[in-house]
Design a protein around this motif. Structure first.
Motif, PDB file in Angstrom:
ATOM      1  N   PHE A  30       0.853  -1.188   0.000  1.00  0.00           N
ATOM      2  CA  PHE A  30       0.000   0.000   0.000  1.00  0.00           C
ATOM      3  C   PHE A  30       0.887   1.235   0.000  1.00  0.00           C
ATOM      4  N   PRO A  31       0.339   2.391  -0.380  1.00  0.00           N
ATOM      5  CA  PRO A  31       1.154   3.608  -0.451  1.00  0.00           C
ATOM      6  C   PRO A  31       1.867   3.947   0.847  1.00  0.00           C
ATOM      7  N   SER A  32       1.299   3.535   1.962  1.00  0.00           N
ATOM      8  CA  SER A  32       1.911   3.847   3.253  1.00  0.00           C
ATOM      9  C   SER A  32       3.084   2.939   3.603  1.00  0.00           C
ATOM     10  N   ASP A  33       3.295   1.867   2.840  1.00  0.00           N
ATOM     11  CA  ASP A  33       4.385   0.929   3.132  1.00  0.00           C
ATOM     12  C   ASP A  33       5.737   1.535   2.763  1.00  0.00           C
ATOM     13  N   ASP A  34       6.754   1.179   3.538  1.00  0.00           N
ATOM     14  CA  ASP A  34       8.120   1.630   3.292  1.00  0.00           C
ATOM     15  C   ASP A  34       8.619   1.028   1.979  1.00  0.00           C
ATOM     16  N   PRO A  35       8.944   1.843   0.961  1.00  0.00           N
ATOM     17  CA  PRO A  35       9.369   1.304  -0.336  1.00  0.00           C
ATOM     18  C   PRO A  35      10.666   0.507  -0.280  1.00  0.00           C
ATOM     19  N   ARG A  36      11.434   0.697   0.786  1.00  0.00           N
ATOM     20  CA  ARG A  36      12.736   0.000   0.903  1.00  0.00           C
ATOM     21  C   ARG A  36      12.633  -1.309   1.664  1.00  0.00           C
ATOM     22  N   GLY A  95      12.933  -4.160 -11.412  1.00  0.00           N
ATOM     23  CA  GLY A  95      11.658  -3.666 -11.906  1.00  0.00           C
ATOM     24  C   GLY A  95      10.550  -3.681 -10.887  1.00  0.00           C
ATOM     25  N   GLY A  96      10.897  -3.941  -9.618  1.00  0.00           N
ATOM     26  CA  GLY A  96       9.912  -4.021  -8.557  1.00  0.00           C
ATOM     27  C   GLY A  96       9.318  -2.683  -8.194  1.00  0.00           C
ATOM     28  N   PRO A  97       8.419  -2.660  -7.204  1.00  0.00           N
ATOM     29  CA  PRO A  97       8.140  -3.733  -6.256  1.00  0.00           C
ATOM     30  C   PRO A  97       7.435  -4.925  -6.901  1.00  0.00           C
ATOM     31  N   PRO A  98       7.615  -6.112  -6.310  1.00  0.00           N
ATOM     32  CA  PRO A  98       7.115  -7.334  -6.929  1.00  0.00           C
ATOM     33  C   PRO A  98       5.611  -7.495  -6.799  1.00  0.00           C
TER      34      PRO A  98
END
Length: 375
Positions: A30-36, A95-98
């Protein structure tokens, strides 16, 4: 596969496609998740794909059309394992996130780069031959059912039974290797209703009062799935005057049927008059979907499929990959059916409220989702 520049959106998706269509059913993040940081759902699905590696490696090792197949199969295992590990460490790599589409694409890309074009070719050929031999008997069993509603219910149950033949699932691949999969036994052993998503009774009630001029069916697996499940149902639609377009993959992926294979199979089921067991098959068409994965993103299909599907009033998406993992929530301008079986590993996602209502069911539960569009 068609060049991406030539691909077009499936014409029956509700528009604007970029705002209304999301191919993957399960939200991996979700948008709130840490992209790293990999999410719990991403980790779960990475492990699902990791568990499939041994069965893919075994198939690759046995591919006699590839020189040094054993060594290259080992390289596949190493490369794909490394990519999955990379995605855990950095979800934005490769090319993620998976999601399910990317994880499938990376696996196929590695196999093709190593020269493995169709590692399930032998088992597909074997199962197609077996299913062709059984086709007449399966059709006669259904034709013997005089009541229209009971007959269509039997045909739909046959679709579910055929869909068991899915070697993309590590568990089903192991089952097939050990015991084989019997179509008739699968018909008898389907889980009783109510299913996890169950619009069967609604569809059957519409069947006797409604007709469709053209149906597009996205087919799934080779063997019993397409030949004993989908084609008898397609024949019934033809008998009712519905034109049928079978949309199949451009390139091989796991044991899914391809366009090129399907155009070779169908003539074997016709007689000298072009009929399939007494039913005129002139309205049966096969389209190259442009897809090369066991899942499908309907925002990118072939122009050929766009042309043939443009005036259809029924869309049927069959199979776990195309109809459940992707496109379960896809909205169409016309009536639609999503049909497939839920393998047990989906049960790990019942903690997500957006999927719990249909993925909290039993082992090999059935999904039959019918959506009617008012005209």
């Amino acid at each position: 596969m068609e060049p991406l520049s030539a691909m077009v959106p499936f014409p029956l998706l509700v528009e604007p496609v970029e705002l209304t269509y999301q191919p993957c059913t399960i939200p991996y993040r979700f948008p709130s998740d840490d992209p790293r940081k990999a999410t719990a759902t991403e980790l779960e699905w990475i492990e699902v794909f990791r568990r499939s590696i041994p069965s893919f490696r075994k198939r690759a090792e046995e591919e006699d059309s590839v020189a040094d197949a054993s060594e290259k199969a080992k390289k596949f295992e190493q490369r794909y394992t490394e990519i999955l590990d990379d995605l855990i460490a950095d979800p934005e790599s490769h090319g993620g996130p998976p999601d399910g589409i990317l994880l499938c694409r990376l696996r196929e890309q590695i196999l093709r780069e190593l020269g493995f074009r169709d590692i399930f070719r032998k088992v597909k050929d074997e199962e197609n031959a077996k299913a062709i031999a059984l086709f007449e008997g399966v059709v006669r069993l259904n034709d013997a059912i005089e009541d229209d509603k009971r007959r269509v219910e039997s045909l739909i149950r046959g679709i579910f039974a055929g869909n068991v033949f899915d070697l993309g699932s590590a568990q089903l691949a192991e089952m097939y290797a050990k015991d084989g999969i019997s179509f008739l036994a699968s018909c008898e052993n389907l889980l009783p209703q109510p299913w996890i998503v169950d619009d069967l009774d609604t569809f059957i009630s519409k069947w006797s009062t409604k007709s469709w001029k053209k149906a597009v069916i996205f087919v799934d697996n080779s063997g019993a799935d397409v030949i004993l499940g989908i084609l008898p149902f397609a024949r019934e639609l033809l008998r009712r005057g519905t034109q049928v377009v079978l949309a199949a993959n451009d390139l091989p992926s796991i044991n899914d049927i391809t366009y090129h294979e399907l155009v070779e199979i169908i003539p074997k089921l016709k007689d000298e008059n072009g009929q399939i067991m007494g039913v005129d098959a002139s309205g049966l068409l096969v389209a190259n979907s442009g897809n090369d994965l066991p899942v499908i993103d309907l925002s990118v299909v072939s122009p050929e499929l766009e042309y043939l599907a443009n005036d259809a009033d029924l869309v049927i998406i069959e199979g776990m990959g195309r109809g459940i993992e992707t496109n379960l929530h896809a909205q169409f301008k016309c009536d639609s059916l999503k049909i497939g079986m839920v393998p047990f590993f989906f049960s790990v996602f019942v903690k997500h409220p957006e999927v719990a209502k249909f993925l909290g069911g039993r082992l090999y539960d059935c999904v039959f989702k019918y959506t009617e569009v008012s005209t």
